[in-house]
Structure formats: C-alpha cells, structure tokens
Design a protein around this motif. Structure first.
Motif, PDB file in Angstrom:
ATOM      1  N   ASN A 263       0.794  -1.223   0.000  1.00  0.00           N
ATOM      2  CA  ASN A 263       0.000   0.000   0.000  1.00  0.00           C
ATOM      3  C   ASN A 263       0.835   1.285   0.000  1.00  0.00           C
ATOM      4  O   ASN A 263       0.407   2.324   0.499  1.00  0.00           O
ATOM      5  CB  ASN A 263      -0.919   0.013   1.224  1.00  0.00           C
ATOM      6  CG  ASN A 263      -2.350   0.070   0.763  1.00  0.00           C
ATOM      7  OD1 ASN A 263      -2.644  -0.356  -0.366  1.00  0.00           O
ATOM      8  ND2 ASN A 263      -3.217   0.602   1.591  1.00  0.00           N
ATOM      9  N   LEU A 264       2.018   1.176  -0.555  1.00  0.00           N
ATOM     10  CA  LEU A 264       2.909   2.334  -0.665  1.00  0.00           C
ATOM     11  C   LEU A 264       2.374   3.226  -1.781  1.00  0.00           C
ATOM     12  O   LEU A 264       1.808   2.732  -2.754  1.00  0.00           O
ATOM     13  CB  LEU A 264       4.303   1.822  -1.029  1.00  0.00           C
ATOM     14  CG  LEU A 264       5.500   2.713  -0.753  1.00  0.00           C
ATOM     15  CD1 LEU A 264       5.545   3.093   0.712  1.00  0.00           C
ATOM     16  CD2 LEU A 264       6.760   1.992  -1.170  1.00  0.00           C
ATOM     17  N   GLU A 265       2.526   4.518  -1.651  1.00  0.00           N
ATOM     18  CA  GLU A 265       2.081   5.456  -2.696  1.00  0.00           C
ATOM     19  C   GLU A 265       2.684   5.067  -4.050  1.00  0.00           C
ATOM     20  O   GLU A 265       3.909   4.995  -4.173  1.00  0.00           O
ATOM     21  CB  GLU A 265       2.577   6.873  -2.375  1.00  0.00           C
ATOM     22  CG  GLU A 265       1.963   7.498  -1.149  1.00  0.00           C
ATOM     23  CD  GLU A 265       0.661   8.207  -1.501  1.00  0.00           C
ATOM     24  OE1 GLU A 265       0.214   8.072  -2.665  1.00  0.00           O
ATOM     25  OE2 GLU A 265       0.109   8.868  -0.609  1.00  0.00           O
ATOM     26  N   PRO A 266       1.881   4.853  -5.063  1.00  0.00           N
ATOM     27  CA  PRO A 266       2.426   4.434  -6.366  1.00  0.00           C
ATOM     28  C   PRO A 266       3.475   5.397  -6.929  1.00  0.00           C
ATOM     29  O   PRO A 266       4.428   4.960  -7.554  1.00  0.00           O
ATOM     30  CB  PRO A 266       1.188   4.400  -7.262  1.00  0.00           C
ATOM     31  CG  PRO A 266       0.052   4.188  -6.326  1.00  0.00           C
ATOM     32  CD  PRO A 266       0.414   4.885  -5.060  1.00  0.00           C
ATOM     33  N   MET A 267       3.315   6.683  -6.704  1.00  0.00           N
ATOM     34  CA  MET A 267       4.293   7.639  -7.244  1.00  0.00           C
ATOM     35  C   MET A 267       5.707   7.351  -6.765  1.00  0.00           C
ATOM     36  O   MET A 267       6.676   7.754  -7.386  1.00  0.00           O
ATOM     37  CB  MET A 267       3.921   9.082  -6.850  1.00  0.00           C
ATOM     38  CG  MET A 267       2.999   9.793  -7.802  1.00  0.00           C
ATOM     39  SD  MET A 267       3.567   9.798  -9.514  1.00  0.00           S
ATOM     40  CE  MET A 267       4.931  10.944  -9.429  1.00  0.00           C
ATOM     41  N   PHE A 268       5.841   6.654  -5.628  1.00  0.00           N
ATOM     42  CA  PHE A 268       7.174   6.348  -5.116  1.00  0.00           C
ATOM     43  C   PHE A 268       7.834   5.198  -5.869  1.00  0.00           C
ATOM     44  O   PHE A 268       9.006   4.935  -5.687  1.00  0.00           O
ATOM     45  CB  PHE A 268       7.112   6.036  -3.615  1.00  0.00           C
ATOM     46  CG  PHE A 268       6.803   7.239  -2.766  1.00  0.00           C
ATOM     47  CD1 PHE A 268       7.277   8.495  -3.136  1.00  0.00           C
ATOM     48  CD2 PHE A 268       6.060   7.129  -1.599  1.00  0.00           C
ATOM     49  CE1 PHE A 268       6.999   9.616  -2.361  1.00  0.00           C
ATOM     50  CE2 PHE A 268       5.785   8.245  -0.819  1.00  0.00           C
ATOM     51  CZ  PHE A 268       6.243   9.488  -1.207  1.00  0.00           C
TER      52      PHE A 268
END
Lengths: 200, 200
Positions: free
Chosen positions: A147-152
């Motif tokens: 669930n990490l921010e996709p932009m990262f």
DNA sequence: TTCTGATTATTCCAACTGGAGCGTATCCGG
DNA sequence: CCGGATACGCTCCAGTTGGAATAATCAGAA
C-alpha cells in the motif's frame, strides 16, 4: 551550472531527506536498492560527495569521531543544492538523453555472425527478458500489497514496460528470421566462412 | 578473456573489414554514423586501439609516413581478435546488461517536484520522442529506398521500437496524472512547500 | 583470553575518458 | 605568391571511475 552525474543525484536525493555521512548514504543506497538507478561503488561515492561539496551543493554539518574509528563527516544540502537537484530532475524528465545500450550495438553487429548462432542467442535473451518480467511483476505486486504510494515506485513500472517492449521486438525478430521474412545477406554469410578459413 | 568496451567493438568491426590506421577508423565512424552506438572521441579512440593491441586482438601491419606528416600506424585483426569479436557480439546479444537510463532515475525522483512542473516536463519529453520517431521513420524510409540489406540496419528498427514504447509509457503517465488515476502523495507535496519556505 | 569474522569508514591508485592543443600540409582566393 | 582556412594525424593532461587496501572496533566462539 555544474554537471550533476547520476550518482551525485542519488546522494542529493538522500541528503534531501536529512543530513548524513557518506557511509550512511552507502547503507541507504543498499537498503533501498538505489543501485538499480546508477552504478554505485565505494570510491565513486566518496568522490561524488567531495565534488558536490566543492561545487557548493552540499556542506559539512560536523565531523565527529566515536572512539578511535575514522572520522565521520556529516553533510547536508545547501539551498543551491536543493535548487540544482530540482532542476536536474526536471531536465532529465524532459530531455531525451543520448544513450548507448549494449544490445543496440549487438544488433548492429549481428550480421557478422552465423544466422543460426544469432537466433540461438536471441532466444536466450528472450528467455532472460521473460524471467526479468516475472521478477518485476513480483516486485510490483509486493509494492502494491504494501500500500505504498504508487508515485514512489513508478520507475519499476517504467522499467517493466521497456523490458516488455524489448521482449516483443526480440521475439518478432526471431520470428522474422525463422520465417524467412528477413534474410541473412549472402555477402555477410560468405565473409564469415572466409574468416573461418583464414584461421586455419 | 579481457573486457571489450563498446568503442573497442566499433574498432574491431571496422578492422574486420580491412586493415586501417586510427585516423581512417575515425573517418569511417563519422561516415557511417557509428557514433550512435557508442560515444566516440579522439582520445578514447587512440587509447582503445592501444589497449586492443596490448591485449593481442589487433596487430601492427606497418607504419609509414607520407612526407613530413605524423607517422601512420596501420592495424589489422589477429585471429584472437576475430574470435573475441564474435564472442562479444553473441554475449551482448544474449545477456541483458544492467544499464542506467537517465530517464528511469528522473522518474524515480519525480515525486520530489511539484505535480504541475512534472507534467509539463513530461509533455516536453513526449514531444521530443515524437520528433525522434519522425526522424527515425525518415531514416528507415531512406534505407529501404536504397535497397540496402535490412540486416545491416535492423538496429534502427530496434531503437525506433524502444522510443515508441517509451512514448507510449510517458503518454500513459501524463494521462494517469491528469485524470487523477495516479495521485501525488500528500507527504511529497508538503515536503516541496517546506523546502521552498526554508529557502526564504 | 584470544582468535575470527563482520561492521564501520575512508584512502589510494591504476585505468579509462574526453577534449583541447599541436605541428604539419595542402588548397584556394586575392 | 602570400595568408588563412581546412584536412591530417596524433599527444597530452585533467578529470572520473572502480575497486582493492587499510585500519580500527566489536560480538561471539573456542
């Protein structure tokens, strides 16, 4: 406007978060696998840091030693460093750099080997690319699950997309060679035999 | 088994055709635009030749001078050179090299800039890529018209295919950012503002 | 206790790269 | 026939890179 090399960019990115000493930078690079974006070796890391300091993009916060260990020098970004980093990211995003992928060269030289050999090696590459895609998919699945921010982590998607495109092209090439849609130049074929002879 | 760098490969390729002196190699590299496969500069060319000789892949045929011009040293492939060249071509065809495209790094760092800026730069890249594709198409059309064996220029097709894939990905990214399918992490947004403040 | 191996941090040097510079030689216009 | 531009062909050096070497500390095993 001094040139900022890739390794320097990684250093700036980490100092962007918080001040650090080179060894710590090295650790983080490993932890976060930033090594997939640039070649990182100990020597070049220390050189990169030194150069960034000379260019005024980073500065020494303090130098301390614990016990009799070598001194640790902690650095932080200067405001000029923050600005340069930003510019460089934007520039790299916009400009299509001239780069030299090894495979492009191999492709250009392909006609100097025998057709059979060439196809065999291309099949090996296709296999390796498929495996690479598999690994990328697993990584991406893990990142999604976390669930990490996709932009990262969009860079993983980018790399995957490019690998896929290469695989498609290689498979197509193998195909065109097998079906005879693409023929091996007779001249090249002769030249290979000729050199083979010479070496006896 | 000595390492053969890309520039050395170009040298070997040319000597593969016939013996030559370094200056002539330089000329041919320009004529045939081999510079698109490796970075070529005078200095590194002479060094590359020297190293190839030291490694026994090429040897001196003769050294002559015309008038009072500097001496010209002509080189030719040794049989070990022929073999190494062949192996290297095959190895490069089969092995997926670890490479570090600038854009991959920019993508990874993208979240450190403002969303608006990022999209603007990505649009610029897309434009540059489209132009690049146009140029590639013209080149390919010319080569086709000249009736040259396709195997001699498949590398242009490869490069074109990869550019196209990159363009598709970039356009998709811009799209995902504009439609909100991909959102800018709030944390990143704040960090940018914070640094902006600091610099006042 | 002492030895072994991992960890912390950096220095050093050999090799490579890029490009400016250098000394002819020839060609061409005035 | 003289001066400047352009072609020929290479050398040299400053800047980078990669990785081995160094050197001290600490944890655990023998």
């Amino acid at each position: 406007m001094v040139a900022i090399r890739p390794l320097a960019m990684v250093v700036l990115e980490l100092l962007h978060e918080s001040p650090m000493h080179p060894y710590e930078i090295q650790q983080k690079i490993h932890e976060r696998q930033l090594g997939r974006l640039t070649k990182v070796t100990v020597g070049s890391l220390y050189h990169a840091v030194e150069k960034l300091q000379k260019d005024g993009l980073i500065e020494v916060v303090d130098t301390s030693r614990e016990g009799k260990r070598p001194e640790r020098t902690t650095y932080r970004l200067t405001s000029s460093g923050v600005e340069s980093f930003r510019c460089e990211v934007l520039a790299n995003a916009a400009e299509v750099a001239v780069e030299f992928p090894r495979f492009a060269m191999a492709v250009q030289h392909l006609h100097t080997v025998r057709p059979g050999e060439a196809v065999a090696e291309l099949r090996l590459r296709a296999k390796a690319l498929r495996e690479g895609l598999g690994v990328a998919d697993v990584t991406i699945a893990e990142l999604t699950a976390r669930n990490l921010e996709p932009m990262f982590w969009i860079d993983h998607q980018y790399t995957r997309a490019m690998r896929q495109a290469e695989l498609d092209w290689v498979e197509r090439l193998v195909d065109r060679l097998s079906t005879g849609e693409l023929v091996w130049p007779e001249a090249a074929r002769r030249r290979v035999e000729e050199l083979e002879e010479d070496r006896r």
